[in-house]
Design an enzyme around this catalytic site. Structure first.
Site, PDB file in Angstrom:
ATOM      1  N   SER A 134       6.887  -0.445  -5.635  1.00 48.89           N
ATOM      2  CA  SER A 134       8.251  -0.039  -5.319  1.00 48.89           C
ATOM      3  C   SER A 134       9.214  -1.109  -5.815  1.00 48.89           C
ATOM      4  O   SER A 134       8.814  -2.254  -6.049  1.00 48.89           O
ATOM      5  CB  SER A 134       8.395   0.122  -3.802  1.00 48.89           C
ATOM      6  OG  SER A 134       9.743   0.293  -3.422  1.00 48.89           O
ATOM      7  N   TYR A 147       8.030  -2.415   5.019  1.00 52.18           N
ATOM      8  CA  TYR A 147       7.647  -1.821   3.737  1.00 52.18           C
ATOM      9  C   TYR A 147       7.690  -2.872   2.632  1.00 52.18           C
ATOM     10  O   TYR A 147       6.766  -2.962   1.807  1.00 52.18           O
ATOM     11  CB  TYR A 147       8.595  -0.671   3.426  1.00 52.18           C
ATOM     12  CG  TYR A 147       8.203   0.193   2.258  1.00 52.18           C
ATOM     13  CD1 TYR A 147       7.094   1.029   2.329  1.00 52.18           C
ATOM     14  CD2 TYR A 147       8.952   0.201   1.085  1.00 52.18           C
ATOM     15  CE1 TYR A 147       6.744   1.839   1.259  1.00 52.18           C
ATOM     16  CE2 TYR A 147       8.614   1.007   0.010  1.00 52.18           C
ATOM     17  CZ  TYR A 147       7.502   1.832   0.099  1.00 52.18           C
ATOM     18  OH  TYR A 147       7.153   2.626  -0.966  1.00 52.18           O
TER      19      TYR A 147
END
Length: 279
Positions: A134, A147
C-alpha cells in the site's frame, strides 16, 4: 511458458481481479481463501483453476495449500500475497487485540504463506513473489496506524528477503497501490476501532464519514491493475517495487521530497556523528 500462479484472498476485491486476469492470460491458477466455495463461485469454472482453503493466519493452512498446488500442477511460479484486512482508528482507540489481528493478516499472514512456498521455489531454482502492499507502507496516514504498521513491516521484510533468496533464482516485487475501487472500504472489509478516548471522538467521527464516503469513488481501476500485474510478471526481470496509480505516484514523490528536505536541513549535524578516537 505457461505459469502456475497462487493468489491469496482471491474471492473478492483485488484478488478476484487478479485471478480473472491470470486465467484470461492462459496461465494456471490456484485461488485461495477462507471460504473456497465463495472463491469458486466468484471466479467461475476453468480447467486451469484449483481452489483451495487458506486462512493466511494459520501456518498449517499454508502448508496444506502449497502441497495441493504441487500435487495438482507440480510447481509454483508466482505467489501473490494479496489477502489482508483493514483495522482503522486512532492508535489509542485500537485495542491490543485489534493490532494483533491487523498484523496477523497483513504481515504475519504473507510470511506464513511465503515460508511454505519458498522450499518449492528453491527446489525449482526459480519463482516470483509479489506482495500487495500500500502507499500506507511509505506514507503514514492519520487513522491508519495499525494498517501502516503492518504494511511498513511488509515492505521491510520483503526488501530484506530479496537478497536472501536471490541466489536461488527467486525474485520479489512490492506493489504499492493508491486508492483503487475495491471492497476495502465497505462495512464487510473495514473494522473501525471503538471510541474509547473522548479526545479523539470528533475527529474519529469525521474520519469514519470520510472513509465511508470514499468507498466506491476511488480513482484506481482494479481491472487495469490486474493487467499491469500480468505485464510486470512477464518481464524478463521483475521490478523490485511498483507504485500503482497516479495518486500513489504523487504521494510517494511528495514523501521523497520531504525526506530529502529533512536530510538537507540537518546534513551537517548528521555528518558530524562519526566516532573519533581520542588522542
Amino acid at each position: 511458458m505457461t505459469k502456475v500462479w497462487m493468489i491469496t484472498g482471491a474471492g473478492r476485491g483485488m484478488g478476484l481481479d487478479f485471478a480473472k486476469a491470470v486465467l484470461a492470460s492462459g496461465d494456471k491458477l490456484v485461488a485461495t481463501g477462507r471460504n473456497p466455495e465463495r472463491v469458486a463461485k466468484a471466479i467461475g469454472a476453468s480447467e486451469n483453476l484449483l481452489v483451495t482453503t487458506l486462512d493466511v493466519t494459520k501456518p498449517a493452512d499454508a502448508v496444506s495449500a502449497v502441497n495441493a498446488v504441487v500435487e495438482r500442477f507440480g510447481r509454483i511460479d508466482v505467489l501473490v500475497n494479496n489477502a489482508a484486512s483493514f483495522y482503522a482508528g486512532y492508535f489509542e482507540d485500537l485495542t491490543p487485540e485489534q493490532m494483533d489481528l491487523q498484523l496477523a493478516s497483513a504481515l504475519i499472514g504473507p510470511m506464513n504463506v511465503t515460508r511454505a512456498v519458498l522450499p518449492v521455489m528453491r527446489k525449482q531454482v526459480s519463482g516470483r513473489i509479489v506482495s500487495i502492499s500500500s502507499t500506507a507502507s511509505l506514507v503514514g496516514f492519520e487513522f491508519c496506524s495499525a494498517y501502516a504498521a503492518a504494511k511498513f513491516g511488509l515492505d521491510g521484510w520483503i526488501e530484506s528477503l530479496q537478497p536472501e533468496v536471490a541466489p536461488f533464482g527467486i525474485e520479489t516485487m512490492i506493489v504499492n497501490p493508491g486508492f483503487f475501487r475495491t471492497e476495502l472500504l465497505t462495512d464487510d472489509s473495514t473494522q473501525y476501532a471503538s471510541s474509547s478516548v473522548s479526545d479523539y471522538a470528533e475527529r474519529r467521527a469525521q474520519n469514519i464519514a470520510s472513509w465511508k464516503s470514499a468507498s466506491g469513488q476511488q480513482p484506481g481501476d482494479p481491472h487495469k491493475l490486474a493487467e499491469a500485474l500480468i505485464t510486470l510478471v512477464n518481464l524478463p526481470q521483475l521490478p523490485r517495487r511498483f507504485i500503482a496509480g497516479a495518486d500513489a505516484v504523487a504521494m510517494v514523490e511528495q514523501k521523497l521530497a520531504l525526506v530529502q528536505q529533512q536530510i538537507d536541513a540537518h546534513r551537517e549535524l548528521s555528518g558530524s556523528l562519526s566516532f573519533e578516537p581520542k588522542a
